[in-house]
Design an enzyme around this catalytic site. Structure first.
Site, short mmCIF file in Angstrom:
data_model
loop_
_atom_site.label_atom_id
_atom_site.label_comp_id
_atom_site.label_asym_id
_atom_site.label_seq_id
_atom_site.Cartn_x
_atom_site.Cartn_y
_atom_site.Cartn_z
CD GLU A 282 -2.43 1.57 2.60
OE1 GLU A 282 -3.65 1.74 2.68
OE2 GLU A 282 -1.67 1.65 3.60
NE ARG B 78 -1.40 6.37 4.55
CZ ARG B 78 -1.64 6.44 5.85
NH1 ARG B 78 -1.82 5.36 6.55
NH2 ARG B 78 -1.74 7.62 6.46
CB SER C 157 2.52 -15.58 27.07
OG SER C 157 2.26 -16.97 27.02
CE LYS D 237 -2.57 -19.52 36.19
NZ LYS D 237 -1.40 -20.19 36.74
CG ASP E 119 -0.34 -23.95 36.59
OD1 ASP E 119 0.33 -23.99 35.54
OD2 ASP E 119 -0.96 -22.93 36.96
CB ALA F 77 0.87 -18.73 50.38
N GLY G 195 -0.86 -18.35 43.54
CA GLY G 195 -1.55 -19.27 42.62
C GLY G 195 -0.76 -20.54 42.37
CG ASN H 247 3.37 -16.29 51.47
OD1 ASN H 247 4.11 -16.27 50.47
ND2 ASN H 247 2.28 -15.56 51.55
N GLY I 189 11.86 -23.97 36.50
CA GLY I 189 10.46 -23.69 36.17
C GLY I 189 10.11 -24.03 34.73
P1 NAP Z 1 1.05 -14.89 42.86
O1 NAP Z 1 -0.23 -15.60 42.98
O2 NAP Z 1 1.07 -13.42 42.63
O3 NAP Z 1 1.91 -15.20 44.18
C1 NAP Z 1 3.16 -14.62 44.38
C2 NAP Z 1 3.84 -15.23 45.60
O4 NAP Z 1 5.15 -14.66 45.68
C3 NAP Z 1 3.14 -14.89 46.90
O5 NAP Z 1 3.35 -15.95 47.80
C4 NAP Z 1 3.90 -13.63 47.35
O6 NAP Z 1 3.90 -13.43 48.75
C5 NAP Z 1 5.30 -13.98 46.93
N1 NAP Z 1 6.15 -12.82 46.72
C6 NAP Z 1 6.12 -11.97 45.66
N2 NAP Z 1 7.07 -11.03 45.81
C7 NAP Z 1 7.70 -11.29 46.98
C8 NAP Z 1 8.77 -10.67 47.68
N3 NAP Z 1 9.39 -9.59 47.20
N4 NAP Z 1 9.17 -11.18 48.84
C9 NAP Z 1 8.57 -12.28 49.35
N5 NAP Z 1 7.55 -12.93 48.75
C10 NAP Z 1 7.12 -12.43 47.57
O7 NAP Z 1 1.93 -15.49 41.67
P2 NAP Z 1 1.93 -17.00 41.13
O8 NAP Z 1 0.97 -17.15 40.01
O9 NAP Z 1 1.83 -17.92 42.28
O10 NAP Z 1 3.38 -17.07 40.47
C11 NAP Z 1 4.55 -17.13 41.29
C12 NAP Z 1 5.75 -17.42 40.41
O11 NAP Z 1 5.62 -18.70 39.83
C13 NAP Z 1 5.84 -16.48 39.19
O12 NAP Z 1 6.62 -15.39 39.51
C14 NAP Z 1 6.47 -17.33 38.10
O13 NAP Z 1 7.87 -17.09 38.03
C15 NAP Z 1 6.23 -18.74 38.56
N6 NAP Z 1 5.33 -19.46 37.62
C16 NAP Z 1 5.84 -20.54 37.00
C17 NAP Z 1 5.07 -21.26 36.14
C18 NAP Z 1 5.66 -22.44 35.43
O14 NAP Z 1 4.97 -23.06 34.62
N7 NAP Z 1 6.90 -22.76 35.71
C19 NAP Z 1 3.73 -20.91 35.92
C20 NAP Z 1 3.23 -19.79 36.58
C21 NAP Z 1 4.05 -19.07 37.43
P3 NAP Z 1 2.71 -12.60 49.45
O15 NAP Z 1 1.58 -13.58 49.64
O16 NAP Z 1 3.29 -12.14 50.73
O17 NAP Z 1 2.36 -11.48 48.52
#
Ligand code: NAP
Length: 520
Positions: free
Chosen positions: A32, A34, A249, A308, A349, A378, A380, A400, A485
């Protein structure tokens, strides 16, 4: 045929020519021009540009876009229509005139006379709305067709949310006539690829992100290589990752590489769904309510943050089937659209994490029974991991930062909990990091003090960017077994692939693609 078109802009003909050559070698079907971007535009310069672009051997659309519809330069209507009319006689296969201008006095006569003299040239009549969707897309298409039945209507609007794409997709899918419908902006990007599946007359891609002529264009190399442009047809089954953000992603590269190598007529897209439960429900309902056209061809989705829990809520409320484990975990990371558009929810997962852990330990899942595990985090991912460990009777302590969250999860799964500061006293055979600590760009951080790591332990870090986190590096140094991971990611993606297609994924291709993406 949907023409993959690269829009060529540039200040001068030299710049435009070099872009046109690059577009051809990148695989464009059409160019195209322009013309509105040419500095000091006059007919001589436009003629030179047309000749130069036609030199590529590709078909050419010439437009001289009105500023009110996104054009550059202050060219008068007379100048612009003069250029389009003359272009018809100089080998342009299409000229594109704004519909709003076409109906102005004198314009229609000038253009139709130019077309009558050059029957190989076709007219595109376009309408652009940079503010948002058109109020009545179908009505506008009909109005253009009524005004000039031989024209190809081109309707381009701004999508501010993915849910704005459906009106355009629906019109395109239902139309058997030549029609161009595209949504601009980040939220509209999928319409630029799906134009081919739904029979759109053309779509636009850019040579590079800085050379895009409208917001939301993919680079042509991405369209061709990552999004399988050449393989898309009306039967292509669609999949995607729903999240916000989704730009980072790995899943589109991984799934599309497998579709390619396994000869599956599928396409996997990044689908950014902004908002919360309401917007998520609206997105799914847009698919489900289109049962007459089979959910626009979507077969399933990976679901990532923050949706999720929204996916779980949706499936629980109106879905066809919910995998009980996904209910226990409290998260759905995989949605499958069934006949009639009803959705089923799963969680892969859990299988990915358990598979990765057992593989590195060289054991079956049930052998985790009474194994002591320190799980850090603690969120997802932590929920998926604890569900798997609790099921086989491992002895888990959840550590946690927010102790209340650890306590709530521990109560749900009947295990111990503590704050992160108590990790020092931990005595476990296995440590699993389910936090984002150590993830890019914070690569100098580790969730576990170095002196807690011992030979003979198994250390699993669910973080995959970087592949080798500081935690894993330190664990390897003391002789512990380690698993990253990416291993979990590949295994959960393989489980999704099976749910989506009913076939086993090519593991080798998946691994190579993941490592290729992560190692650059
Ligand atoms: P999420 O639900 O947001 O949970 C994050 C977790 O990390 C919570 O327990 C949080 O603690 C803690 N956290 C974050 N920052 C922190 C810090 N500065 N100091 C201390 N604790 C901290 O996330 P998610 O989905 O569980 O994912 C967590 C990680 O898993 C991701 O970052 C990713 O790297 C990995 N992951 C891997 C896969 C795979 O297939 N391998 C898939 C998805 C995710 P609080 O509760 O105190 O906030």
């Amino acid at each position: 045929m949907s023409y993959l078109t690269v829009s060529i802009s540039g200040c001068d003909v030299k710049e435009m020519s070099s872009r046109a050559v690059r577009a051809k070698s990148a695989g464009a079907d059409l160019l195209e021009l322009r013309a509105d971007h040419i500095e000091g535009l006059d007919w001589e310069k436009a003629k030179h540009a047309i000749k130069s672009l036609l030199g590529t051997g590709l078909g050419l659309i010439v437009t001289c876009r009105d500023k009110s519809e996104g054009g550059a330069g202050d060219w008068s209507l007379e100048e612009r229509i003069g250029i389009l009319s003359a272009a018809a006689g100089k080998g342009a296969r299409f000229i594109d005139c704004e519909y709003a201008n076409f109906v102005r006095p004198g314009v229609r006569e000038q253009i139709t006379s130019a077309l009558a003299d050059n029957p190989d040239c076709r007219l595109i009549l376009s309408a652009h709305n940079f503010e948002g969707p058109f109020d009545d897309l179908e009505g506008l298409r009909d109005e253009i067709k009524n005004e000039f039945p031989a024209a190809i209507p081109k309707l381009v609007y701004t999508a501010s949310h993915i849910n704005d794409c459906f009106a355009g997709m629906k019109l395109l899918e239902a139309s058997s006539d030549e029609l161009i419908v595209l949504a601009m902006g980040q939220a509209g990007m999928i319409t630029r690829i799906l134009a081919k599946k739904y029979g759109g007359f053309l779509t636009f891609a850019s040579l590079s992100s800085v050379e895009a002529t409208a917001p939301g264009q993919f680079e042509i190399s991405e369209m061709k290589n990552l999004y399988r442009w050449d393989s898309i047809n009306e039967k292509t089954e669609l999949f995607g990752v729903i999240g916000d953000p989704v730009g980072h992603s790995l899943s589109p590269a991984v799934f599309n590489a497998c579709f390619d190598s396994q000869g599956i007529n599928g396409l996997y897209l990044p689908i950014q769904v902004q908002g919360a439960q309401r917007e998520f429900d609206e997105f799914i309902n847009n698919l489900v309510n289109s049962t007459d056209n089979g959910g626009f061809g979507f077969g399933g989705f990976s679901v990532t943050l923050p949706h999720k829990a929204h996916a779980l809520e949706h499936v629980t409320r109106v879905g066809e089937f919910l995998e009980p484990l996904a209910g226990d975990i409290g998260a759905v990371n995989t949605l499958k659209l069934g006949i009639g558009g009803r959705v089923s929810g799963y969680n892969t997962d859990y299988a990915g994490a358990m598979g990765a852990l057992c593989a590195v330990m060289g054991i079956e899942k049930h052998q985790l029974h009474q194994v002591s595990v320190a799980m850090v985090g603690a969120g997802g991912v932590g929920r998926a991991v604890i569900a798997g460990l609790a099921e086989v009777g491992a002895h888990v302590t959840i550590y946690n930062r927010t102790v209340e969250k650890a306590a709530a999860l521990a109560e749900e799964f009947n295990c111990k909990y503590a704050g992160l500061d108590e990790l020092e006293q931990m005595d476990a055979e296995v440590i699993i990091n389910c936090t984002s600590i150590g993830m890019h760009p914070d690569v100098e951080a580790s969730p576990v003090p170095k002196h807690c790591l011992k030979e003979g332990m198994t250390i699993f870090d669910t973080v995959y960017n970087p592949l080798e986190t500081l935690l894993l590096e330190q664990a390897k140094a003391v002789g512990a077994k380690t698993v990253d991971g990416a291993e979990m990611f590949v295994r959960q993606a393989m489980a999704q692939f099976k749910l989506f297609t009913g076939q086993e994924a090519d593991e080798d291709v998946m691994r190579k693609t993941v490592f290729g993406c992560l190692c650059g």
